[in-house]
Design an enzyme around this catalytic site. Structure first.
Site, mmCIF file in Angstrom:
data_model
loop_
_atom_site.group_PDB
_atom_site.id
_atom_site.type_symbol
_atom_site.label_atom_id
_atom_site.label_comp_id
_atom_site.label_asym_id
_atom_site.label_seq_id
_atom_site.Cartn_x
_atom_site.Cartn_y
_atom_site.Cartn_z
ATOM 1 C CG ASP A 148 19.032 -27.411 -75.613
ATOM 2 O OD1 ASP A 148 18.816 -27.405 -76.829
ATOM 3 O OD2 ASP A 148 18.542 -28.236 -74.828
ATOM 4 C CG ASP A 187 23.627 -27.645 -71.077
ATOM 5 O OD1 ASP A 187 22.739 -28.513 -70.972
ATOM 6 O OD2 ASP A 187 23.386 -26.468 -71.389
#
Length: 272
Positions: A16, A14
């Protein structure tokens, strides 16, 4: 086959809250991912943020010191366009895009006519994150849905981690339209749906990838839905203490203070 940590052969990461928060990179993450790449471990990025294209994400990572090609990035914008092509016809009417110009451009590139007004009688609303959305954008989407348009969302993340704290994410804006229309999107294309994870694992020939993310409800649940193991990294939204609230849905295989732990041998303290 080159492996790392507990015998994994790739990273599905991922962005963020894992690699950066807002405009600030997380130094331990960038250094760790560079080390894994230097060792020959394939690293790919899977993000629910639909406001940027894969090329823009790759450029941003490169600027932060992580030289990445756009081929290594899949966004929920790409996923929702793929879903749009499966569920809707190019000649059945325009698509009302409630999201970024990049999302609209990708939908146009797929062959659809794009609009921003309900008076054009769109066949479907596609909603993706855009911090510049205003009341009128949400109202037009609401009008279109009330008039019978379908509704697809790129993702349902309620929050997004920024340097200053947690801000409303696409899921919060989806909820605004849901309150106005009394309905919900047919489907959300991004995590926790497994499609992005499985697509990127196949693209890079990963047979035992580790999904790394900061959210239990999207990253870790998405990993489980794809049949992969997951590591919750405590640099973003969720921490170990949050697992109790999600344990009926998902429990991560690992909980890591930061990505640097991936360069060490796994220990019991890291287990979920």
């Amino acid at each position: 086959m080159v492996t790392y940590f507990d015998g994994y052969d790739g990273v599905l990461c991922d962005l963020d809250g894992v690699v950066y928060t807002g405009s600030h990179r997380i130094p331990t993450a960038v250094a760790t991912l560079n080390t894994l790449l230097e060792r020959g471990i394939p690293v790919a990025f899977v993000t629910n943020n639909a406001s940027k294209s894969a090329e823009e994400v790759a450029d941003r990572l490169t600027t932060m010191g992580l030289p990445i090609d756009s081929h290594q990035v899949m966004t929920s914008a790409q996923a929702v366009v793929n879903l749009l092509l499966v569920k809707y016809s190019l000649d059945a009417g325009p698509v009302l895009v409630t999201g970024s110009s990049q999302l609209a451009a990708q939908i146009e590139a797929a062959g659809f006519v794009v609009t921003d007004t309900a008076t054009d009688l769109p066949q479907v609303v596609v909603q993706g994150f855009n911090p510049g959305l205003g009341w009128r954008d949400l109202a037009e989407a609401s009008f279109a849905i009330q008039n019978g348009a379908g509704w697809l969302a790129s993702n349902l993340d309620l929050t997004i981690p920024l340097t200053e704290g947690f801000a409303p994410g696409n899921g919060s804006l989806v909820n605004v339209i849901a309150q106005a229309t009394g309905t919900r999107p047919e489907v959300a294309a991004g995590k926790p749906a497994p499609t992005m994870f499985t697509s990127m694992a196949e693209r890079f020939s990963m047979s035992r990838p580790l999904v790394v993310g900061d959210r239990l409800d999207t990253d870790m649940l998405g990993a489980a839905n794809a049949g992969f193991q997951g590591a919750l990294v405590e640099t973003g939204i969720h921490r170990r203490a949050d697992i109790t609230n999600f344990q009926d849905v998902v429990v991560p295989d690992w909980v890591l203070p930061n990505l640097r732990a991936l360069l060490r041998e796994p220990v019991d303290a890291y287990r979920g």
